[in-house]
Design a protein around this motif. Structure first.
Motif, PDB file in Angstrom:
ATOM      1  N   PRO A 503       0.865  -1.234   0.210  1.00  0.00           N
ATOM      2  CA  PRO A 503       0.055   0.114   0.108  1.00  0.00           C
ATOM      3  C   PRO A 503       0.864   1.247  -0.028  1.00  0.00           C
ATOM      4  O   PRO A 503       1.932   1.194   0.568  1.00  0.00           O
ATOM      5  CB  PRO A 503      -0.836  -0.074   1.398  1.00  0.00           C
ATOM      6  CG  PRO A 503      -0.677  -1.624   1.771  1.00  0.00           C
ATOM      7  CD  PRO A 503       0.560  -1.969   1.229  1.00  0.00           C
ATOM      8  N   LYS A 504       0.373   2.527  -0.481  1.00  0.00           N
ATOM      9  CA  LYS A 504       1.128   3.694  -0.622  1.00  0.00           C
ATOM     10  C   LYS A 504       0.320   4.681   0.650  1.00  0.00           C
ATOM     11  O   LYS A 504      -0.733   5.088   0.392  1.00  0.00           O
ATOM     12  CB  LYS A 504       0.771   4.310  -1.980  1.00  0.00           C
ATOM     13  CG  LYS A 504       1.564   3.433  -3.207  1.00  0.00           C
ATOM     14  CD  LYS A 504       2.820   3.181  -2.968  1.00  0.00           C
ATOM     15  CE  LYS A 504       3.344   2.280  -4.211  1.00  0.00           C
ATOM     16  NZ  LYS A 504       4.757   1.825  -3.764  1.00  0.00           N
ATOM     17  N   PHE A 537      -4.955  -0.516  -2.189  1.00  0.00           N
ATOM     18  CA  PHE A 537      -3.860  -1.518  -2.743  1.00  0.00           C
ATOM     19  C   PHE A 537      -4.549  -2.650  -3.142  1.00  0.00           C
ATOM     20  O   PHE A 537      -4.472  -3.451  -4.054  1.00  0.00           O
ATOM     21  CB  PHE A 537      -2.951  -1.446  -1.404  1.00  0.00           C
ATOM     22  CG  PHE A 537      -1.881  -2.765  -1.976  1.00  0.00           C
ATOM     23  CD1 PHE A 537      -1.082  -2.544  -3.089  1.00  0.00           C
ATOM     24  CD2 PHE A 537      -2.035  -3.996  -1.118  1.00  0.00           C
ATOM     25  CE1 PHE A 537      -0.031  -3.484  -3.225  1.00  0.00           C
ATOM     26  CE2 PHE A 537      -1.161  -4.848  -1.420  1.00  0.00           C
ATOM     27  CZ  PHE A 537      -0.366  -4.870  -2.545  1.00  0.00           C
TER      28      PHE A 537
END
Length: 615
Positions: A503-504, A537
């Motif tokens: 994930p960002k 994500f």
């Protein structure tokens, strides 16, 4: 005359039994019956190529080659675009050669839970009923003294082992880290009851030969090569439909598979549909994405679907093609400090030669990397009390209803391996590690239906992934659990900069901080925006686990079923379905063992009905 060929002219116009599909269940069913009664004439019709001694089939380390564009051993089904997947069209690969998905899978040895089979609610199909068949199929190579041998077989045709190589240091590191998060280190997570244990995972690999254990090589080919059998196999032909006369299946219509056969003027006549008759049975065993389509083209299915596809209704069975299930899988990847010897990555970036490793396998002192898949560690996982308490109320409600009082029911399966399974051309040459999560029992459902009578018409396919929001919430728990394991591992380089795929998180958020090393007991904190980043994500990356099932469910007709407990298709005599499409509900784990199980059970049923003694 060969008893396996892609030329339909070499085969008789009538046999006793036709098996439409040469996958894991079909090969097992046909092989067992042929061995028990050599006088039976059995014809297996397989859409794909013959897999006999094909290098990337028999050598385990080459398994990812089946998934490249243009593959001759896999078939790719494209699902319709889904908002739940951020408008992606999921691609679902299945086996496209003899042996089916067992010829191309990741070879992880996984059984469902005993209660999974109990939940099928069908006489003769409980976990207790099926254990003897699980034992019959396997030769189990695991000398851990903690294994209860009564749950395993030691004389079957399918070998189960740790393979030729395993990354021992990585395995020890995973298990130590996982036990700090609440998982148990267990000798056998496949004893039909263990639901919260991590294990050095076994694979469907023969430790002596280093070869994959697919149903064609384990059962079918040895019988075909004998001089005492009525078994034959027609490859590279698609079954268009079952021929039904006066309510009974009397044969099938098949055509050459234009994806594998190049037709010339000299062979064009062979492209015409050929009808082959069956004196006793037709068994459809083409898998959860093809078996319902064969039935629908035969006039068996929902009246509305058949009318739209311009197919006359023979038997109205509305459940055909419905109840599509899969497991929902996604991967995370991280930088590691593993050595080149400990990593699978050299196979994927060209540093290690498949040909050299094949040649070296039988030599003294060989590393035997070619008999390795890097799927070294896996676990069946139940969430902790803290993870449940932090989940949304909607998750907690279904957890309480379906899981809380059933401690043998895992929420998910976690897999860890010393490699990055992605595209190595866009990352530095190095050694990586992967963590994967898939749900045991997703609530999302899809469907597959024909759109016309031609075998090459495009299907209407909805994969159903994340169609139920509960599944997404459960996968968020999975992300958080694997992260707690990874950040306790000595193999992990450490820090957010070592996350290759994940994930960002926004800069400065709680979830962006990868404290490492961590003190035992410390748990990463997340805020609502972090949770949304995890969900984004997952929506962007979640995909099939190649575990398609459920589309010809074994249930009463009034409940949406397609077959009964004897695998008979409702409303048609002499017609059975035997593959993963008959599963009315899902099982916890990779589905290959269950596909073999269905083949074994189908063989028992047919042997009883045919009067074969001492089966």
């Amino acid at each position: 005359m060969s008893n396996i060929s892609n030329n339909s002219a070499q085969f008789p116009d009538e046999v006793d039994i036709i098996v439409a599909g040469g996958g894991s269940a079909g090969c097992t069913l046909a092989g067992r019956l042929a061995a028990a009664d050599p006088s039976l004439s059995i014809l297996v019709i397989e859409a794909g190529i013959n897999n006999k001694d094909v290098p990337n089939v028999v050598h385990p380390a080459m398994y990812l080659s089946h998934l490249v564009p243009g593959s001759k051993t896999a078939t790719f089904h494209k699902a319709k675009k889904s908002e739940k997947l951020n408008n992606r069209e999921a691609i679902v690969p299945i086996g496209g050669c003899l042996g089916g998905s067992g010829s191309i899978n990741f070879m992880m040895y996984t059984r469902g839970q005993g209660i999974d089979y109990d939940d099928w609610n069908t006489e003769g199909w409980t976990g207790k009923d099926l254990l003897p068949l699980f034992r019959k199929m396997e030769t189990y190579h695991n000398d851990d003294p903690g294994v209860d041998k009564s749950f395993h077989g030691y004389e079957g045709p399918f070998h189960v082992s740790h393979g030729g190589y395993r990354s021992d240091a990585f395995q020890e590191d995973c298990i130590r880290a996982a036990t700090e998060t609440g998982l148990k280190d267990v000798p056998d997570a496949n004893n039909l009851t263990e639901a919260n244990g991590i294990q050095r995972w076994l694979k469907w690999i023969n430790p002596a030969t280093g070869r994959r254990q697919d149903a064609a090589h384990a059962i079918l080919h040895p019988i075909l090569e004998s001089n005492r059998t009525g078994l034959q196999v027609l490859t590279e032909h698609k079954v268009v439909k079952v021929v039904i006369s006066n309510g009974r299946a009397t044969g099938v219509e098949c055509v050459p598979n234009i994806l594998t056969q190049t037709l010339t003027p000299a062979t064009q006549a062979l492209a015409n549909p050929k009808v082959i008759k069956a004196r006793k049975y037709v068994v459809v065993s083409a898998g959860a994405l093809s078996s319902p389509c064969i039935l629908e083209r035969s006039g068996i299915g929902s009246k509305s679907v058949l009318n739209k596809a311009r197919v006359p209704v023979v038997s109205e069975v509305p459940g055909v093609g419905a109840n599509y299930m899969d497991h929902n899988l996604y991967f995370m990847a991280y930088n590691s400090n593993l050595t080149e010897e400990e990593s699978f990555d050299p196979f994927l970036d060209g540093r290690r030669s498949f040909d050299d490793e094949i040649a070296a396998f039988s030599k003294p002192g060989s590393s035997k990397h070619i008999a390795w898949t890097a799927m070294d560690i896996a676990a069946k996982v139940r969430p902790t009390e803290g993870e449940i308490a932090s989940a949304p109320d909607s998750f907690q409600k279904l957890w309480k209803r379906d899981y809380e009082s059933r401690p043998e029911r895992p929420l998910m399966v976690a897999v860890l391996g010393p490699t990055h399974l992605g595209d190595h051309s866009v990352i530095p040459v190095s050694q990586y590690m992967t963590a994967a999560i898939f749900l045991s029992y997703p609530y999302g459902r899809g469907y597959i239906h024909i759109t016309g009578p031609d075998v090459n018409d495009e299907n209407d396919f909805d994969c159903g992934i994340l169609s139920d929001d509960w599944d997404l919430d459960a996968l968020v728990i999975g992300y958080k659990r694997q992260r707690e394991i990874v950040r306790r591992m000595k193999s992990f380089v450490g820090g957010a900069e070592s996350v290759v795929l994940g994930p960002k998180f926004r800069e400065g958020s709680k979830g962006s901080k990868w404290d490492y090393p961590t003190a035992n007991g410390a748990v990463t904190q997340y805020d609502p925006e972090d949770d949304e980043a995890i969900k984004t994500f997952i929506r962007d990356t979640v995909a099939t686990t190649w575990h398609s099932c459920g589309t010809c469910a074994m249930k009463p007709l009034k409940d949406g079923g397609v077959v009964d407990g004897r695998l008979n298709v409702h409303g048609v005599e002499g017609l059975k379905v035997a593959d993963l499409s008959i599963m009315p509900s899902n099982i916890s784990g990779n589905t290959y063992a269950t596909a073999l199980l269905v083949g074994e059970k189908a063989a028992v049923i047919l042997a009883e009905e045919l009067g074969i003694q001492d089966f």
